[in-house]
Structure formats: structure tokens, C-alpha cells
Write a protein that holds these residues in place. Structure first.
Motif, mmCIF file in Angstrom:
data_model
loop_
_atom_site.group_PDB
_atom_site.id
_atom_site.type_symbol
_atom_site.label_atom_id
_atom_site.label_comp_id
_atom_site.label_asym_id
_atom_site.label_seq_id
_atom_site.Cartn_x
_atom_site.Cartn_y
_atom_site.Cartn_z
ATOM 1 N N HIS A 29 1.139 -0.587 -0.073
ATOM 2 C CA HIS A 29 0.173 -0.168 -0.102
ATOM 3 C C HIS A 29 0.773 1.443 -0.312
ATOM 4 N N LEU A 30 1.962 1.480 1.193
ATOM 5 C CA LEU A 30 2.924 2.378 1.177
ATOM 6 C C LEU A 30 4.122 2.325 0.101
ATOM 7 N N GLY A 31 4.151 1.616 0.196
ATOM 8 C CA GLY A 31 5.902 1.359 -0.481
ATOM 9 C C GLY A 31 7.566 0.591 0.431
ATOM 10 N N PRO A 32 7.920 -0.211 0.213
ATOM 11 C CA PRO A 32 9.144 -0.147 1.077
ATOM 12 C C PRO A 32 9.585 1.445 1.400
ATOM 13 N N THR A 33 10.025 2.300 0.437
ATOM 14 C CA THR A 33 10.420 3.756 1.024
ATOM 15 C C THR A 33 9.643 4.542 1.977
ATOM 16 N N LEU A 34 8.332 4.046 1.921
ATOM 17 C CA LEU A 34 7.716 4.938 3.026
ATOM 18 C C LEU A 34 7.641 3.935 4.221
ATOM 19 N N VAL A 35 7.323 2.626 4.163
ATOM 20 C CA VAL A 35 7.294 2.149 5.053
ATOM 21 C C VAL A 35 8.732 1.919 6.618
ATOM 22 N N ALA A 36 9.915 2.286 5.412
ATOM 23 C CA ALA A 36 11.094 2.085 6.093
ATOM 24 C C ALA A 36 10.917 3.934 6.970
ATOM 25 N N ALA A 37 10.911 4.321 6.265
ATOM 26 C CA ALA A 37 10.301 5.946 7.618
ATOM 27 C C ALA A 37 9.672 5.951 8.419
ATOM 28 N N LEU A 38 8.170 5.257 7.882
ATOM 29 C CA LEU A 38 7.745 5.210 9.120
ATOM 30 C C LEU A 38 8.286 3.972 10.520
ATOM 31 N N SER A 39 8.932 3.327 9.988
ATOM 32 C CA SER A 39 9.269 2.505 11.167
ATOM 33 C C SER A 39 10.718 3.939 12.022
ATOM 34 N N GLY A 40 11.103 4.482 11.384
ATOM 35 C CA GLY A 40 12.737 4.459 11.716
ATOM 36 C C GLY A 40 13.548 3.091 11.144
ATOM 37 N N SER A 41 13.871 2.392 10.214
ATOM 38 C CA SER A 41 14.577 2.362 9.559
ATOM 39 C C SER A 41 15.469 3.406 8.670
ATOM 40 N N LYS A 42 16.535 3.526 9.009
ATOM 41 C CA LYS A 42 17.598 3.794 8.074
ATOM 42 C C LYS A 42 17.709 3.296 6.655
ATOM 43 N N ASP A 43 17.740 1.946 6.479
ATOM 44 C CA ASP A 43 17.785 1.203 5.317
ATOM 45 C C ASP A 43 16.723 1.304 4.416
ATOM 46 N N ALA A 44 16.075 2.161 3.904
ATOM 47 C CA ALA A 44 14.842 1.745 2.882
ATOM 48 C C ALA A 44 14.512 -0.044 2.243
ATOM 49 N N LYS A 45 15.510 -0.731 1.919
ATOM 50 C CA LYS A 45 15.232 -2.161 1.803
ATOM 51 C C LYS A 45 14.651 -3.565 2.868
ATOM 52 N N ARG A 65 5.678 0.289 15.521
ATOM 53 C CA ARG A 65 5.488 1.637 14.594
ATOM 54 C C ARG A 65 4.982 1.039 13.515
ATOM 55 N N LEU A 66 4.702 -0.324 13.120
ATOM 56 C CA LEU A 66 4.500 -1.234 12.000
ATOM 57 C C LEU A 66 3.319 -1.439 12.368
ATOM 58 N N ARG A 67 3.056 -1.882 13.501
ATOM 59 C CA ARG A 67 1.103 -1.950 13.831
ATOM 60 C C ARG A 67 0.543 -0.779 14.039
ATOM 61 N N LEU A 68 1.209 0.325 14.592
ATOM 62 C CA LEU A 68 0.474 1.206 14.655
ATOM 63 C C LEU A 68 0.091 1.508 13.278
ATOM 64 N N ALA A 69 0.434 1.878 12.207
ATOM 65 C CA ALA A 69 0.876 2.091 10.706
ATOM 66 C C ALA A 69 -0.137 1.524 10.169
ATOM 67 N N HIS A 70 -0.613 -0.169 10.460
ATOM 68 C CA HIS A 70 -1.162 -0.839 9.492
ATOM 69 C C HIS A 70 -2.463 -0.807 9.671
ATOM 70 N N ARG A 71 -2.685 -0.678 11.615
ATOM 71 C CA ARG A 71 -4.190 -0.049 12.272
ATOM 72 C C ARG A 71 -4.800 1.294 11.618
ATOM 73 N N VAL A 113 -0.997 11.081 17.038
ATOM 74 C CA VAL A 113 -1.223 10.591 14.942
ATOM 75 C C VAL A 113 -2.952 9.512 15.697
ATOM 76 N N THR A 114 -3.019 8.798 16.270
ATOM 77 C CA THR A 114 -4.380 8.472 16.329
ATOM 78 C C THR A 114 -5.928 9.248 16.489
#
Length: 127
Positions: A29-45, A65-71, A113-114
Motif C-alpha cells: 500500500h505505501l511502498g517499502p521506502t515509506l514503510v522504512a521511513a515510518l518505522s524509523g529504519s535507515k535502510d529503505a530495503k 510503529r508498523l502495527r500502528l501504521a497498519h491499523r 496520530v491516532t
């Protein structure tokens, strides 16, 4: 259906979902780059690796963070559409001081954010 019912249902679905499947869905839905950004991962892959069955598991802070974003994704996509949900995640948000929800999730501003998604779904502006 009331907002409380939607939130409760979304929470239960997300809590039961395997983390690899959850990340796979967010990547779709968001793409791995945005998922990395919201999770706080410095690695886009990294989200691509997290999405693989048998792949690495995100650490607790990333998973939270990932579970919150999914919800939040689920609430928005069900109430509106995938397009609106994606726009909500990446756009400046008045309930978040014009930060994006992706930034707020990464910064662990989960209550904020909620509240922003709830206000959006209830069509209420009181910033």
C-alpha cells in the motif's frame, strides 16, 4: 458502525496478524521506502526483508510503529479508499502541526496520530 467499533476491530485484526504479512501489506500500500521511513529504519530495503516469511523480524520499537501504521491504514482505507489513505499518510496534517503522519509515527507520537486519524474519520477539525 461506530468509530469505537472500527478501532476495536482494527486493533484485533492487527494484533493477530503475523508481522511478516503485516509488513508485506504495508509495502503493497505505501511502498517499502515509506514503510522504512515510518518505522524509523535507515535502510529503505529493510521492509522488503521484513516482509519475507522466515526473514528477519523487526525489533520491538519498529514493530510497534508498523502495527500502528497498519491499523491506521485499515481505518482509512475501509472508510475512504486506498488512495485517500495513502494521501493521508504522506500529506501535511493540521492535527499534527502540519507534520506528516509518517513523521509522527516515526517519532512515536502515537496518541497524537491516532487522535488525528479519529478526527479525520469523524470529519472534525479542532486543532
Amino acid at each position: 458502525m461506530s468509530i469505537a467499533t472500527v478501532i476495536n476491530s482494527g486493533y484485533m485484526e492487527t494484533a493477530r496478524l503475523d508481522i511478516h504479512e503485516l509488513v508485506r501489506r504495508l509495502n503493497t500500500h505505501l511502498g517499502p521506502t515509506l514503510v522504512a521511513a515510518l518505522s524509523g529504519s535507515k535502510d529503505a530495503k529493510q521492509p522488503i526483508r521484513w516482509a519475507k516469511q522466515g526473514g528477519p523480524t523487526p525489533g520491538p520499537a519498529f514493530e510497534n510503529r508498523l502495527r500502528l501504521a497498519h491499523r491506521l491504514w485499515g481505518y482509512l482505507a475501509d472508510a475512504e479508499s486506498d488512495h485517500v489513505a495513502r494521501a493521508w499518510f504522506i500529506g501535511g496534517n493540521p492535527w499534527l502541526g502540519e507534520d506528516t503522519p509518517i513523521t509522527a509515527i516515526r517519532e512515536d507520537r502515537h496518541k497524537e496520530v491516532t487522535a488525528a486519524v479519529t478526527a479525520f474519520l469523524q470529519d472534525v477539525y479542532d486543532a
